[in-house]
Scaffold this motif. Structure first.
Motif, PDB file in Angstrom:
ATOM      1  N   LEU A 165      44.352  44.874  40.682  1.00  0.00           N
ATOM      2  CA  LEU A 165      43.602  44.637  39.448  1.00  0.00           C
ATOM      3  C   LEU A 165      42.111  44.496  39.727  1.00  0.00           C
ATOM      4  O   LEU A 165      41.275  45.084  39.019  1.00  0.00           O
ATOM      5  N   ALA A 166      41.770  43.708  40.750  1.00  0.00           N
ATOM      6  CA  ALA A 166      40.354  43.490  41.053  1.00  0.00           C
ATOM      7  C   ALA A 166      39.689  44.757  41.562  1.00  0.00           C
ATOM      8  O   ALA A 166      38.560  45.092  41.152  1.00  0.00           O
ATOM      9  N   GLY A 167      40.356  45.469  42.452  1.00  0.00           N
ATOM     10  CA  GLY A 167      39.750  46.655  43.040  1.00  0.00           C
ATOM     11  C   GLY A 167      39.638  47.824  42.086  1.00  0.00           C
ATOM     12  O   GLY A 167      38.659  48.580  42.137  1.00  0.00           O
ATOM     13  N   TYR A 168      40.597  47.983  41.215  1.00  0.00           N
ATOM     14  CA  TYR A 168      40.569  49.139  40.314  1.00  0.00           C
ATOM     15  C   TYR A 168      39.678  48.904  39.105  1.00  0.00           C
ATOM     16  O   TYR A 168      38.839  49.742  38.759  1.00  0.00           O
ATOM     17  N   TYR A 169      39.842  47.758  38.433  1.00  0.00           N
ATOM     18  CA  TYR A 169      39.077  47.510  37.210  1.00  0.00           C
ATOM     19  C   TYR A 169      37.640  47.086  37.506  1.00  0.00           C
ATOM     20  O   TYR A 169      36.723  47.464  36.777  1.00  0.00           O
ATOM     21  N   GLY A 170      37.442  46.292  38.559  1.00  0.00           N
ATOM     22  CA  GLY A 170      36.102  45.818  38.861  1.00  0.00           C
ATOM     23  C   GLY A 170      35.566  44.926  37.747  1.00  0.00           C
ATOM     24  O   GLY A 170      36.310  44.382  36.938  1.00  0.00           O
ATOM     25  N   GLY A 171      34.245  44.771  37.675  1.00  0.00           N
ATOM     26  CA  GLY A 171      33.608  44.030  36.586  1.00  0.00           C
ATOM     27  C   GLY A 171      34.071  42.586  36.489  1.00  0.00           C
ATOM     28  O   GLY A 171      34.197  41.877  37.492  1.00  0.00           O
ATOM     29  N   LYS A 172      34.352  42.136  35.270  1.00  0.00           N
ATOM     30  CA  LYS A 172      34.756  40.749  35.045  1.00  0.00           C
ATOM     31  C   LYS A 172      36.096  40.435  35.702  1.00  0.00           C
ATOM     32  O   LYS A 172      36.314  39.329  36.208  1.00  0.00           O
ATOM     33  N   THR A 173      37.000  41.414  35.652  1.00  0.00           N
ATOM     34  CA  THR A 173      38.312  41.191  36.279  1.00  0.00           C
ATOM     35  C   THR A 173      38.164  40.927  37.768  1.00  0.00           C
ATOM     36  O   THR A 173      38.759  39.989  38.318  1.00  0.00           O
ATOM     37  N   ASP A 174      37.335  41.734  38.408  1.00  0.00           N
ATOM     38  CA  ASP A 174      37.094  41.551  39.837  1.00  0.00           C
ATOM     39  C   ASP A 174      36.407  40.215  40.095  1.00  0.00           C
ATOM     40  O   ASP A 174      36.736  39.507  41.057  1.00  0.00           O
ATOM     41  N   TRP A 175      35.472  39.822  39.232  1.00  0.00           N
ATOM     42  CA  TRP A 175      34.733  38.572  39.424  1.00  0.00           C
ATOM     43  C   TRP A 175      35.675  37.372  39.312  1.00  0.00           C
ATOM     44  O   TRP A 175      35.629  36.457  40.130  1.00  0.00           O
ATOM     45  N   ILE A 176      36.556  37.368  38.315  1.00  0.00           N
ATOM     46  CA  ILE A 176      37.474  36.247  38.120  1.00  0.00           C
ATOM     47  C   ILE A 176      38.453  36.132  39.288  1.00  0.00           C
ATOM     48  O   ILE A 176      38.667  35.040  39.842  1.00  0.00           O
ATOM     49  N   ILE A 177      39.028  37.250  39.682  1.00  0.00           N
ATOM     50  CA  ILE A 177      40.002  37.221  40.783  1.00  0.00           C
ATOM     51  C   ILE A 177      39.317  36.863  42.100  1.00  0.00           C
ATOM     52  O   ILE A 177      39.862  36.098  42.919  1.00  0.00           O
ATOM     53  N   SER A 178      38.113  37.369  42.310  1.00  0.00           N
ATOM     54  CA  SER A 178      37.387  37.048  43.546  1.00  0.00           C
ATOM     55  C   SER A 178      37.042  35.568  43.611  1.00  0.00           C
ATOM     56  O   SER A 178      37.091  34.955  44.682  1.00  0.00           O
ATOM     57  N   ARG A 179      36.663  34.981  42.458  1.00  0.00           N
ATOM     58  CA  ARG A 179      36.375  33.538  42.459  1.00  0.00           C
ATOM     59  C   ARG A 179      37.650  32.735  42.720  1.00  0.00           C
ATOM     60  O   ARG A 179      37.605  31.668  43.336  1.00  0.00           O
ATOM     61  N   PHE A 180      38.786  33.216  42.233  1.00  0.00           N
ATOM     62  CA  PHE A 180      40.066  32.561  42.528  1.00  0.00           C
ATOM     63  C   PHE A 180      40.344  32.605  44.024  1.00  0.00           C
ATOM     64  O   PHE A 180      40.760  31.599  44.631  1.00  0.00           O
ATOM     65  N   PHE A 181      40.097  33.750  44.635  1.00  0.00           N
ATOM     66  CA  PHE A 181      40.261  33.860  46.087  1.00  0.00           C
ATOM     67  C   PHE A 181      39.310  32.901  46.808  1.00  0.00           C
ATOM     68  O   PHE A 181      39.706  32.216  47.755  1.00  0.00           O
ATOM     69  N   ASP A 182      38.064  32.863  46.364  1.00  0.00           N
ATOM     70  CA  ASP A 182      37.076  32.004  47.024  1.00  0.00           C
ATOM     71  C   ASP A 182      37.429  30.530  46.889  1.00  0.00           C
ATOM     72  O   ASP A 182      37.165  29.739  47.804  1.00  0.00           O
ATOM     73  N   LEU A 183      38.012  30.154  45.751  1.00  0.00           N
ATOM     74  CA  LEU A 183      38.387  28.755  45.531  1.00  0.00           C
ATOM     75  C   LEU A 183      39.421  28.295  46.552  1.00  0.00           C
ATOM     76  O   LEU A 183      39.323  27.194  47.118  1.00  0.00           O
ATOM     77  N   ILE A 184      40.411  29.127  46.793  1.00  0.00           N
ATOM     78  CA  ILE A 184      41.436  28.772  47.782  1.00  0.00           C
ATOM     79  C   ILE A 184      40.865  28.898  49.191  1.00  0.00           C
ATOM     80  O   ILE A 184      41.141  28.072  50.072  1.00  0.00           O
ATOM     81  N   TRP A 185      40.047  29.923  49.409  1.00  0.00           N
ATOM     82  CA  TRP A 185      39.463  30.184  50.725  1.00  0.00           C
ATOM     83  C   TRP A 185      38.567  29.036  51.168  1.00  0.00           C
ATOM     84  O   TRP A 185      38.384  28.810  52.376  1.00  0.00           O
ATOM     85  N   ALA A 186      37.989  28.295  50.221  1.00  0.00           N
ATOM     86  CA  ALA A 186      37.042  27.226  50.556  1.00  0.00           C
ATOM     87  C   ALA A 186      37.713  26.051  51.248  1.00  0.00           C
ATOM     88  O   ALA A 186      37.044  25.269  51.925  1.00  0.00           O
ATOM     89  N   PHE A 187      39.025  25.903  51.079  1.00  0.00           N
ATOM     90  CA  PHE A 187      39.748  24.783  51.680  1.00  0.00           C
ATOM     91  C   PHE A 187      40.429  25.237  52.970  1.00  0.00           C
ATOM     92  O   PHE A 187      40.956  26.358  53.039  1.00  0.00           O
ATOM     93  N   PRO A 188      40.460  24.382  53.995  1.00  0.00           N
ATOM     94  CA  PRO A 188      41.298  24.691  55.167  1.00  0.00           C
ATOM     95  C   PRO A 188      42.758  24.824  54.752  1.00  0.00           C
ATOM     96  O   PRO A 188      43.259  24.012  53.968  1.00  0.00           O
ATOM     97  N   VAL A 189      43.414  25.848  55.263  1.00  0.00           N
ATOM     98  CA  VAL A 189      44.765  26.178  54.806  1.00  0.00           C
ATOM     99  C   VAL A 189      45.715  25.008  54.967  1.00  0.00           C
ATOM    100  O   VAL A 189      46.417  24.614  54.024  1.00  0.00           O
ATOM    101  N   LEU A 190      45.752  24.427  56.148  1.00  0.00           N
ATOM    102  CA  LEU A 190      46.742  23.380  56.411  1.00  0.00           C
ATOM    103  C   LEU A 190      46.456  22.126  55.590  1.00  0.00           C
ATOM    104  O   LEU A 190      47.389  21.487  55.088  1.00  0.00           O
ATOM    105  N   LEU A 191      45.181  21.774  55.430  1.00  0.00           N
ATOM    106  CA  LEU A 191      44.853  20.582  54.643  1.00  0.00           C
ATOM    107  C   LEU A 191      45.235  20.765  53.177  1.00  0.00           C
ATOM    108  O   LEU A 191      45.774  19.849  52.543  1.00  0.00           O
ATOM    109  N   LEU A 192      44.954  21.952  52.628  1.00  0.00           N
ATOM    110  CA  LEU A 192      45.331  22.217  51.239  1.00  0.00           C
ATOM    111  C   LEU A 192      46.846  22.212  51.085  1.00  0.00           C
ATOM    112  O   LEU A 192      47.388  21.668  50.106  1.00  0.00           O
TER     113      LEU A 192
END
Length: 360
Positions: A165-192
């Protein structure tokens, strides 16, 4: 000198002809056939894949082992009981006290590995509650594999969906999904994972019409799959962004293909090899993550067994009964190692550049 040069020329010519014949034999074959052709030459990767299948088969035979060999369940304690070994009665867990020769024996020490001297009982010894370690090892393997494979399926599916969805549509869809990825990415995996696993293991999950009780295997499965989504989704998103600009995507769009048809028929087959490699490697990572969570009390909950909980149970007896922690640790190492080695071999087989490396 002339003879040596002629010989070298003849050998080089023969090698070139053999390579040409090999190229002609595989010309027109599908990429999946070529990948399998490269993989079957990698005997190390296939040997470790066989090792993984042996481990899975052994764990699947846990009910048979319980009913027909050990005659005890994974959570059945045998404190104060004895068993027969070579015609003698042996305590499952020592009671302690003074022996016949006046020697003092410490109590509470579980019996060690009996192998096959006790008719199949306590093959790998007992733990401090008198439970059969071999039975718990097989049932713990079932739980660890179920969490590892189940979370890998869920994680890979949603990561692939979000990446498409993010790669094909781009734009707002890509921005929302990328921020979702960044939100999880910001935390250490094991601690989260520890935070989510601990919270859900107390009260369970009862939202959006979903009711998961505390202690369910679904809790560590969903927690692990959730925290690892961006680690699979972000690389796939980058690959789809590159594929979206290719001519075959433009041709499919110009012919009137819908967005979902382009994603499923054009983009998905082109990332299938990457998804397959990610899936193989993520299983190993998830099994290791589950062991860490269970060891810390945020994964599989007692009395259910897993390799992580067995290590946690055995750490207090590491001096007097080291097998309680070493045996499940060895199983984790063998399982993770087999998947990682096979995953590396699979990646090399699916990589088109691997063909050049093998032929030279």
């Amino acid at each position: 000198m002339a003879t040596e040069s002629t010989t070298d020329f003849t050998l080089d010519t023969a090698a070139a002809l053999a390579a040409a014949e090999d190229e002609g034999a595989i010309e027109g074959k599908s990429p999946w056939y070529l990948a399998w052709r490269r993989l079957r030459r990698n005997y190390v990767a296939l040997a470790f894949l066989l090792l993984f299948f042996v481990i899975v088969a052994a764990c699947l035979c846990a009910p048979l082992y319980k009913d027909h060999i050990a005659h005890t369940g994974p959570n059945t304690g045998h404190l104060g009981e004895t068993f027969t070994r070579d015609g003698k009665q042996v305590a499952v867990v020592s009671k302690g006290g003074f022996g016949q020769n006046g020697e003092f024996h410490a109590g509470g020490i579980p019996v060690g590995p009996q192998f096959w001297h006790a008719g199949g009982k306590y093959v790998l010894g007992a733990d401090n509650q008198g439970r059969d370690v071999a039975v718990r090892l097989l049932y713990g393997g079932l739980n660890s594999l179920a969490v590892g494979i189940g979370s890998a399926i869920i994680c890979t599916f949603f990561a692939m969906l979000f990446a498409l969805l993010a790669g094909y549509y781009g734009g707002k869809t890509d921005w929302i999904i990328s921020r979702f990825f960044d939100l999880i990415w910001a935390f250490p995996v094991l601690l989260l994972a520890i935070a989510l696993g601990t919270a859900l293991s107390i009260n369970g999950f009862h939202h959006f019409g979903i009711n998961i009780k505390s202690g369910s295997l679904w809790i560590p499965t969903l927690v692990i799959s959730y925290v690892l989504i961006p680690y699979v989704g972000r690389p796939l998103r980058g690959q789809i962004l590159s594929l979206r600009e290719k001519e075959f995507i433009e041709a499919a769009t110009s012919q009137g293909a819908s967005s979902w048809r382009v994603m499923l028929s054009e983009l998905l087959p082109n990332i299938a090899s990457t998804v397959l490699v990610f899936f193989t490697l993520i299983i190993a990572n998830n099994i290791l993550t589950e062991a860490g969570l269970s060891f810390l009390g945020a994964g599989v909950q007692p009395p259910s067994a897993s390799w992580g909980t067995m290590i946690a149970d055995g750490q207090s007896r590491i001096a007097t009964a080291p097998w309680l922690a070493i045996i499940p640790g060895i199983m984790i190492v063998l399982t993770v190692l087999s998947l990682n080695v096979f995953g590396d071999g699979l990646r090399d087989a699916l990589d088109p550049r691997a063909k050049v490396r093998m032929e030279h």
